[in-house]
Scaffold this motif. Structure first.
Motif, PDB file in Angstrom:
ATOM      1  N   ASN A   4     107.141  60.275  63.125  1.00  0.00           N
ATOM      2  CA  ASN A   4     106.932  59.518  61.905  1.00  0.00           C
ATOM      3  C   ASN A   4     107.955  60.003  60.874  1.00  0.00           C
ATOM      4  O   ASN A   4     107.965  61.168  60.497  1.00  0.00           O
ATOM      5  CB  ASN A   4     105.499  59.713  61.398  1.00  0.00           C
ATOM      6  CG  ASN A   4     105.168  58.799  60.237  1.00  0.00           C
ATOM      7  OD1 ASN A   4     106.010  58.065  59.745  1.00  0.00           O
ATOM      8  ND2 ASN A   4     103.902  58.853  59.821  1.00  0.00           N
ATOM      9  N   SER A   5     108.788  59.110  60.370  1.00  0.00           N
ATOM     10  CA  SER A   5     109.804  59.500  59.395  1.00  0.00           C
ATOM     11  C   SER A   5     109.320  59.346  57.952  1.00  0.00           C
ATOM     12  O   SER A   5     110.046  59.622  57.013  1.00  0.00           O
ATOM     13  CB  SER A   5     111.069  58.674  59.617  1.00  0.00           C
ATOM     14  OG  SER A   5     110.781  57.297  59.412  1.00  0.00           O
ATOM     15  N   THR A   6     108.079  58.904  57.753  1.00  0.00           N
ATOM     16  CA  THR A   6     107.530  58.744  56.402  1.00  0.00           C
ATOM     17  C   THR A   6     107.121  60.107  55.872  1.00  0.00           C
ATOM     18  O   THR A   6     106.420  60.862  56.547  1.00  0.00           O
ATOM     19  CB  THR A   6     106.298  57.820  56.435  1.00  0.00           C
ATOM     20  OG1 THR A   6     106.650  56.610  57.090  1.00  0.00           O
ATOM     21  CG2 THR A   6     105.794  57.528  55.048  1.00  0.00           C
ATOM     22  N   PRO A   7     107.581  60.448  54.637  1.00  0.00           N
ATOM     23  CA  PRO A   7     107.186  61.750  54.095  1.00  0.00           C
ATOM     24  C   PRO A   7     105.681  61.803  53.843  1.00  0.00           C
ATOM     25  O   PRO A   7     105.052  60.814  53.474  1.00  0.00           O
ATOM     26  CB  PRO A   7     107.963  61.871  52.797  1.00  0.00           C
ATOM     27  CG  PRO A   7     108.428  60.497  52.466  1.00  0.00           C
ATOM     28  CD  PRO A   7     108.440  59.708  53.728  1.00  0.00           C
ATOM     29  N   LYS A   8     105.120  62.968  54.002  1.00  0.00           N
ATOM     30  CA  LYS A   8     103.689  63.171  53.826  1.00  0.00           C
ATOM     31  C   LYS A   8     103.383  63.347  52.343  1.00  0.00           C
ATOM     32  O   LYS A   8     104.065  64.081  51.642  1.00  0.00           O
ATOM     33  CB  LYS A   8     103.241  64.403  54.614  1.00  0.00           C
ATOM     34  CG  LYS A   8     101.767  64.594  54.663  1.00  0.00           C
ATOM     35  CD  LYS A   8     101.395  65.737  55.569  1.00  0.00           C
ATOM     36  CE  LYS A   8      99.903  65.885  55.651  1.00  0.00           C
ATOM     37  NZ  LYS A   8      99.526  66.988  56.512  1.00  0.00           N
ATOM     38  N   LYS A   9     102.343  62.649  51.871  1.00  0.00           N
ATOM     39  CA  LYS A   9     101.941  62.764  50.472  1.00  0.00           C
ATOM     40  C   LYS A   9     101.173  64.062  50.277  1.00  0.00           C
ATOM     41  O   LYS A   9     100.422  64.486  51.152  1.00  0.00           O
ATOM     42  CB  LYS A   9     101.043  61.592  50.080  1.00  0.00           C
ATOM     43  CG  LYS A   9     101.755  60.260  50.098  1.00  0.00           C
ATOM     44  CD  LYS A   9     100.804  59.158  49.693  1.00  0.00           C
ATOM     45  CE  LYS A   9     101.490  57.813  49.750  1.00  0.00           C
ATOM     46  NZ  LYS A   9     100.582  56.725  49.408  1.00  0.00           N
ATOM     47  N   PRO A  10     101.348  64.712  49.095  1.00  0.00           N
ATOM     48  CA  PRO A  10     100.573  65.922  48.854  1.00  0.00           C
ATOM     49  C   PRO A  10      99.094  65.590  48.742  1.00  0.00           C
ATOM     50  O   PRO A  10      98.704  64.516  48.303  1.00  0.00           O
ATOM     51  CB  PRO A  10     101.121  66.457  47.534  1.00  0.00           C
ATOM     52  CG  PRO A  10     101.842  65.322  46.899  1.00  0.00           C
ATOM     53  CD  PRO A  10     102.245  64.383  47.993  1.00  0.00           C
ATOM     54  N   ALA A  11      98.281  66.524  49.129  1.00  0.00           N
ATOM     55  CA  ALA A  11      96.835  66.331  49.099  1.00  0.00           C
ATOM     56  C   ALA A  11      96.353  66.273  47.649  1.00  0.00           C
ATOM     57  O   ALA A  11      96.877  66.954  46.767  1.00  0.00           O
ATOM     58  CB  ALA A  11      96.144  67.470  49.833  1.00  0.00           C
ATOM     59  N   ALA A  12      95.347  65.451  47.409  1.00  0.00           N
ATOM     60  CA  ALA A  12      94.764  65.352  46.074  1.00  0.00           C
ATOM     61  C   ALA A  12      94.040  66.655  45.759  1.00  0.00           C
ATOM     62  O   ALA A  12      93.445  67.282  46.643  1.00  0.00           O
ATOM     63  CB  ALA A  12      93.788  64.181  46.029  1.00  0.00           C
TER      64      ALA A  12
END
Length: 89
Positions: A4-12
């Motif tokens: 997966n080349s989509t960057p991971k969002k930081p956790a809330a």
């Protein structure tokens, strides 16, 4: 294997980890301060402005004043406000 080349969002942030500090605001003054400049119609150069204490909410020149506010007005305007019941006796 596919990546997966989509960057991971930081956790809330966890709600339990937030600060529990209580923010308080200062209590409003019991009586608003007097206005330094005259409000309302212009004061005649021959007459001195007078200070009146309002007995009801009143809006003058787009500014709202609360009961108990002391404002500086022209003597003629003070008489009109008294006649209309906006000024404390």
């Amino acid at each position: 294997m596919a990546t997966n080349s989509t960057p991971k969002k930081p956790a809330a942030p966890d709600v339990a980890e937030e600060s529990t500090d209580i923010v308080t605001q200062p209590a409003p003054a019991a009586r608003p301060p007097a206005i330094a400049a005259p409000v309302g119609p212009a004061v005649s150069p021959l007459a001195a402005p007078v200070t009146v204490t309002l007995s009801h909410h009143h809006e003058i020149d787009g500014t709202a004043y609360v009961p108990g506010a002391e404002i500086l007005v022209a003597p003629e305007y003070a008489e009109r406000l008294r006649a209309q019941g906006y000024v404390q006796p």
